[in-house]
Design a protein around this motif. Structure first.
Motif, short mmCIF file in Angstrom:
data_model
loop_
_atom_site.label_atom_id
_atom_site.label_comp_id
_atom_site.label_asym_id
_atom_site.label_seq_id
_atom_site.Cartn_x
_atom_site.Cartn_y
_atom_site.Cartn_z
N GLY A 25 19.36 -10.32 -26.82
CA GLY A 25 19.76 -11.47 -26.01
C GLY A 25 18.62 -12.30 -25.48
O GLY A 25 18.82 -13.49 -25.18
N GLU A 26 17.42 -11.70 -25.35
CA GLU A 26 16.31 -12.43 -24.75
C GLU A 26 15.14 -12.65 -25.71
O GLU A 26 14.66 -13.77 -25.88
CB GLU A 26 15.82 -11.69 -23.49
CG GLU A 26 16.88 -11.60 -22.40
CD GLU A 26 16.38 -10.83 -21.19
OE1 GLU A 26 15.14 -10.76 -20.99
OE2 GLU A 26 17.22 -10.29 -20.43
N HIS A 27 14.68 -11.58 -26.36
CA HIS A 27 13.50 -11.75 -27.21
C HIS A 27 13.81 -12.48 -28.51
O HIS A 27 13.17 -13.49 -28.84
CB HIS A 27 12.84 -10.41 -27.52
CG HIS A 27 11.56 -10.56 -28.28
ND1 HIS A 27 10.39 -10.97 -27.68
CD2 HIS A 27 11.28 -10.44 -29.60
CE1 HIS A 27 9.45 -11.08 -28.59
NE2 HIS A 27 9.96 -10.76 -29.77
N LYS A 28 14.75 -11.98 -29.26
CA LYS A 28 15.32 -12.63 -30.44
C LYS A 28 14.40 -12.70 -31.66
O LYS A 28 14.88 -12.70 -32.79
CB LYS A 28 15.81 -14.05 -30.11
CG LYS A 28 16.90 -14.09 -29.05
CD LYS A 28 17.36 -15.52 -28.80
CE LYS A 28 18.42 -15.55 -27.71
NZ LYS A 28 18.87 -16.94 -27.44
N CYS A 46 26.08 -7.78 -31.36
CA CYS A 46 25.92 -7.50 -32.79
C CYS A 46 26.37 -8.68 -33.65
O CYS A 46 25.94 -8.80 -34.80
CB CYS A 46 26.70 -6.24 -33.17
SG CYS A 46 25.95 -4.73 -32.52
N ARG A 47 27.20 -9.54 -33.14
CA ARG A 47 27.60 -10.71 -33.92
C ARG A 47 26.44 -11.70 -34.08
O ARG A 47 26.48 -12.58 -34.94
CB ARG A 47 28.78 -11.42 -33.24
CG ARG A 47 28.45 -12.05 -31.89
CD ARG A 47 29.67 -12.68 -31.27
NE ARG A 47 29.37 -13.31 -29.99
CZ ARG A 47 30.29 -13.88 -29.22
NH1 ARG A 47 31.56 -13.90 -29.60
NH2 ARG A 47 29.95 -14.43 -28.08
N ASP A 48 25.41 -11.56 -33.24
CA ASP A 48 24.23 -12.43 -33.36
C ASP A 48 23.16 -11.85 -34.27
O ASP A 48 22.13 -12.49 -34.51
CB ASP A 48 23.63 -12.69 -31.97
CG ASP A 48 24.46 -13.68 -31.17
OD1 ASP A 48 25.12 -14.53 -31.79
OD2 ASP A 48 24.44 -13.59 -29.93
N HIS A 50 17.90 -12.00 -35.96
CA HIS A 50 18.74 -12.77 -35.05
C HIS A 50 19.19 -14.06 -35.72
O HIS A 50 18.45 -14.69 -36.48
CB HIS A 50 17.98 -13.09 -33.76
CG HIS A 50 18.87 -13.55 -32.65
ND1 HIS A 50 19.32 -14.85 -32.54
CD2 HIS A 50 19.39 -12.88 -31.59
CE1 HIS A 50 20.08 -14.96 -31.47
NE2 HIS A 50 20.15 -13.79 -30.87
N ARG A 51 20.40 -14.46 -35.42
CA ARG A 51 21.00 -15.65 -36.00
C ARG A 51 20.13 -16.89 -35.83
O ARG A 51 20.00 -17.71 -36.74
CB ARG A 51 22.37 -15.88 -35.33
CG ARG A 51 23.14 -17.09 -35.82
CD ARG A 51 24.37 -17.31 -34.95
NE ARG A 51 25.29 -16.20 -35.03
CZ ARG A 51 26.32 -16.14 -35.87
NH1 ARG A 51 26.54 -17.15 -36.71
NH2 ARG A 51 27.14 -15.11 -35.87
N GLU A 52 19.48 -17.03 -34.67
CA GLU A 52 18.71 -18.25 -34.39
C GLU A 52 17.42 -18.34 -35.20
O GLU A 52 16.88 -19.43 -35.39
CB GLU A 52 18.39 -18.32 -32.89
CG GLU A 52 19.62 -18.52 -32.01
CD GLU A 52 19.26 -18.61 -30.54
OE1 GLU A 52 18.07 -18.89 -30.23
OE2 GLU A 52 20.14 -18.39 -29.68
N TYR A 53 16.91 -17.19 -35.65
CA TYR A 53 15.60 -17.18 -36.33
C TYR A 53 15.66 -16.51 -37.70
O TYR A 53 14.64 -16.08 -38.22
CB TYR A 53 14.56 -16.47 -35.46
CG TYR A 53 14.33 -17.12 -34.13
CD1 TYR A 53 13.50 -18.24 -34.01
CD2 TYR A 53 14.95 -16.64 -32.98
CE1 TYR A 53 13.28 -18.85 -32.79
CE2 TYR A 53 14.74 -17.25 -31.74
CZ TYR A 53 13.90 -18.36 -31.66
OH TYR A 53 13.70 -18.96 -30.44
N VAL A 54 16.85 -16.43 -38.30
CA VAL A 54 17.02 -15.63 -39.52
C VAL A 54 16.18 -16.16 -40.68
O VAL A 54 15.64 -15.38 -41.47
CB VAL A 54 18.51 -15.54 -39.89
CG1 VAL A 54 19.08 -16.90 -40.27
CG2 VAL A 54 18.71 -14.53 -41.02
#
Length: 396
Positions: free
Chosen positions: A238-241, A303-305, A325-329
């Motif tokens: 949730g924070e590091h990603k 887990c969905r992220d 992570h979804r944001e940095y995949v």
């Protein structure tokens, strides 16, 4: 991927299963008259060559179908907006090398477990190393000593009987030593990820395996470890990603089939980690429904992220699974692919191999066993407690 019933989950192997798997009846296999006498090299070579050739040809046909019929339509199959096959950008790979990997802005964490288990004492050593291409950032270790002494009781005979009973329960046929499993798997998985999160200094963190292992989602049967694991994973996800996890081996053959259909330099984003994790949580035996609900809530919110992907860095290398992570995949995929190009035949992130070598160099089994044997020497040479069977296994 389909989740079938596996051996050991309450189902015997039927005749049809055996025939389908080995292309012959079990009776034929059990008939010793069908066995070859001695080693016929020419027959052996011809038989293996024929099987490999036909199997490889059939597999290539399956891969062509998977590529055209499944990989090209991943978005439709999965209903995931980011799903699909992507070519790795050469420009981006070069940037990853020059701006992230070699300057030390990516660090990998791996661990090793060494153990000694004798009648009077069990020792489990956990060693973790954090490594970047700038050098080793840190090594961390913990040793757990497990002993049960029949002393200090008003009734020494009763105490000795209790000690014997406990040891029998621990090692009886078909029984699992839950505390040893906790130390070797649950604590190891927790330590790797906690150190990755709190002790690594680099912007990007690389780990091995699934970030949310079954041991963490179950606490390895220990509620306190479960609570600590969920707290740590919430912070990591949730924070590091900026993390990416790569398993050393891909055991899921459905994913492996998809991976082999990729061309060199491609990666695919397949699905989220949510459904696989929820499937496990719904079937695990938790102490209460309240705890199960808490874990399911974590799975649905975090887990969905986490996206599951596959990459193939070169034509001579097998595919690898990765979690990011979804944001940095997409950046994560380029990091592990760029690092895998350093060793194109292996096709696995070199940084994880470097971390593994560093960890073994500091906390290797030989060094640990040497210290244990030295301690037995200092205690009067009580070598009768050393496990002779383990000694023979090591000699092999």
């Amino acid at each position: 991927m389909a989740r079938g019933v596996t051996a050991g989950q309450g189902r015997f192997i039927g005749d049809d299963d055996y025939r389908s798997g080995f292309d012959e009846d079990l009776e034929t296999t059990l008939d010793l008259d069908t066995w070859s006498i001695g080693l016929d090299i020419e027959k052996l070579i011809d038989g293996i060559h024929a099987q490999v050739s036909s199997s490889a040809t059939a597999e290539e046909a399956i891969q062509a179908t998977v590529r055209t019929g499944i990989l090209r339509n991943l978005k439709e199959h999965t209903k995931l907006d980011v799903a699909g096959v992507y070519p790795a950008s050469e420009k981006r790979l070069r940037t990853v090398f020059e701006a992230l990997l070699f300057p030390g802005r990516v660090e990998a964490v791996t661990s090793i477990v060494a153990s000694h288990d004798s009648l009077p004492l069990g020792i489990t050593q956990l060693g973790v190393a954090v490594v970047g291409y700038g050098g080793t950032s840190g090594t961390f270790s913990q040793r757990l000593f497990r002993k049960k002494l029949a002393t200090g009781d008003e009734d020494p005979v009763r105490s000795a009987m209790e000690c014997m009973s406990e040891r029998h329960e621990r090692s009886g046929m078909g029984r699992r030593d839950n505390l040893s499993m906790l130390a070797r798997r649950g604590l190891r998985d927790y330590a790797e990820r906690a150190i990755l999160l709190d002790k690594a200094q680099a912007e990007w963190r690389v780990g091995q395996g699934n970030p949310c292992t079954r041991e963490l989602l179950s606490g390895s049967g220990y509620p306190r470890l479960l609570k600590a694991s969920l707290k740590m994973l919430r912070k990591l996800i949730g924070e590091h990603k900026k993390f990416v996890f790569v398993p050393h081996a891909m055991e899921e053959r459905g994913y492996l089939t998809l991976g082999h259909a990729l061309l060199a330099g491609e990666y695919a984003i397949i699905r989220t980690l949510e459904s696989d994790s929820a499937y496990f949580v719904e079937r695990w035996s938790y102490p209460s429904e309240e705890i199960r609900s808490e874990v399911l809530d974590f799975v649905r919110n975090y887990c969905r992220d986490i996206l599951i992907g596959l990459f193939r860095s070169s034509a001579n290398a097998p595919p690898c699974l990765f979690f990011a992570h979804r944001e940095y995949v997409h950046v994560a995929a380029h990091i592990v692919m760029a690092d895998s190009l350093i060793h194109p035949r292996r096709g696995f992130p070199m940084l994880l191999d470097v971390a593994d070598s560093s960890c073994r160099g500091v906390f290797g089994t030989d060094t640990f066993q040497g210290l244990v044997q030295d301690a037995y020497t200092r205690a009067g040479g009580k070598y009768q407690y050393l496990n002779e069977r383990h000694g023979r296994q090591r000699e092999r």
